[in-house]
Design an enzyme around this catalytic site. Sequence first.
Site, PDB file in Angstrom:
ATOM      1  N   ASP A   7      11.026  17.738 -10.736  1.00 53.85           N
ATOM      2  CA  ASP A   7      12.138  17.241  -9.936  1.00 53.85           C
ATOM      3  C   ASP A   7      12.305  15.761 -10.295  1.00 53.85           C
ATOM      4  O   ASP A   7      11.369  15.121 -10.771  1.00 53.85           O
ATOM      5  CB  ASP A   7      11.816  17.408  -8.449  1.00 53.85           C
ATOM      6  CG  ASP A   7      12.802  16.704  -7.550  1.00 53.85           C
ATOM      7  OD1 ASP A   7      14.009  16.965  -7.673  1.00 53.85           O
ATOM      8  OD2 ASP A   7      12.358  15.862  -6.742  1.00 53.85           O
ATOM      9  N   ASP A   9      14.381  12.943  -8.200  1.00 54.56           N
ATOM     10  CA  ASP A   9      14.352  11.989  -7.088  1.00 54.56           C
ATOM     11  C   ASP A   9      13.161  12.214  -6.164  1.00 54.56           C
ATOM     12  O   ASP A   9      12.943  13.317  -5.673  1.00 54.56           O
ATOM     13  CB  ASP A   9      15.647  12.084  -6.275  1.00 54.56           C
ATOM     14  CG  ASP A   9      16.853  11.680  -7.101  1.00 54.56           C
ATOM     15  OD1 ASP A   9      16.716  10.762  -7.935  1.00 54.56           O
ATOM     16  OD2 ASP A   9      17.935  12.278  -6.919  1.00 54.56           O
ATOM     17  N   ASP A 177       8.828  16.951  -4.789  1.00 54.20           N
ATOM     18  CA  ASP A 177       8.497  16.404  -3.468  1.00 54.20           C
ATOM     19  C   ASP A 177       9.231  17.094  -2.336  1.00 54.20           C
ATOM     20  O   ASP A 177       9.058  16.732  -1.173  1.00 54.20           O
ATOM     21  CB  ASP A 177       8.823  14.905  -3.423  1.00 54.20           C
ATOM     22  CG  ASP A 177      10.321  14.652  -3.428  1.00 54.20           C
ATOM     23  OD1 ASP A 177      11.025  15.261  -4.273  1.00 54.20           O
ATOM     24  OD2 ASP A 177      10.795  13.860  -2.590  1.00 54.20           O
TER      25      ASP A 177
END
Length: 227
Positions: A7, A9, A177
């Site tokens: 991922d 961001d 996250d």
Amino acid sequence: MLNLLFDADGTLYDFKATENISLGKVFEHYGIDYSSENIDLYHEKNSHLWDLYEKGLISQDMISWKRFEDFFSALGLGYDAKEAGELYTDYLASNGIMIDGAIELLEKLYGRHNLYIITNGIAKTQHGRIDGTGTGKYFKRLFISTEMGTQKPEKAFFDIVMGEENLDRKRTIVIGDSEKSDIKGALNAGLKSIFISFKGDESPLADYSVSSYDELLEYIDKLDLEY
């Protein structure tokens, strides 16, 4: 060699720092007080729309302007939301900031494993930030939801990644996250996952949770030996 689907961001790129700079510039442009109340109001409107997007209920293009329309409306302002959305996207694209240690992580992994970016972020923003930070060289390919016609956590998103790159599922790991997009997406696609939280949170859905890049490297090395 493993296939690592990162991922963007919150995992490698410091979106919060980039967002603070960019949102501050938008507020300044319209003469809006950059107060905690106004910032919280914007985040409330923005988060609601992203939740709808990840459920497949609205388009990402709508988010880019609708969040400002809802924000301006709540403040009783009549500014052009589409203009604000374009300004914000431009600011985000030109203000790429990495999380501390992310470059070092990529340097250690590059050449040892196949690295990919998988993101629901707005394409113009993501390309701009990745180009601006010079990190595109580390990744074999960028998979961006708006360029694919589907988004995390949909199984179709991961099926496209796996199919187009002809990746071995047993040697592919999703690293992110967000439990609701990254980890649930990996679960939907039958892939291993590593949840990373610099605050020390854990995900019961992930195969493993880490709180630092050092822990992440250690676990990746362990998996590489296993496979």
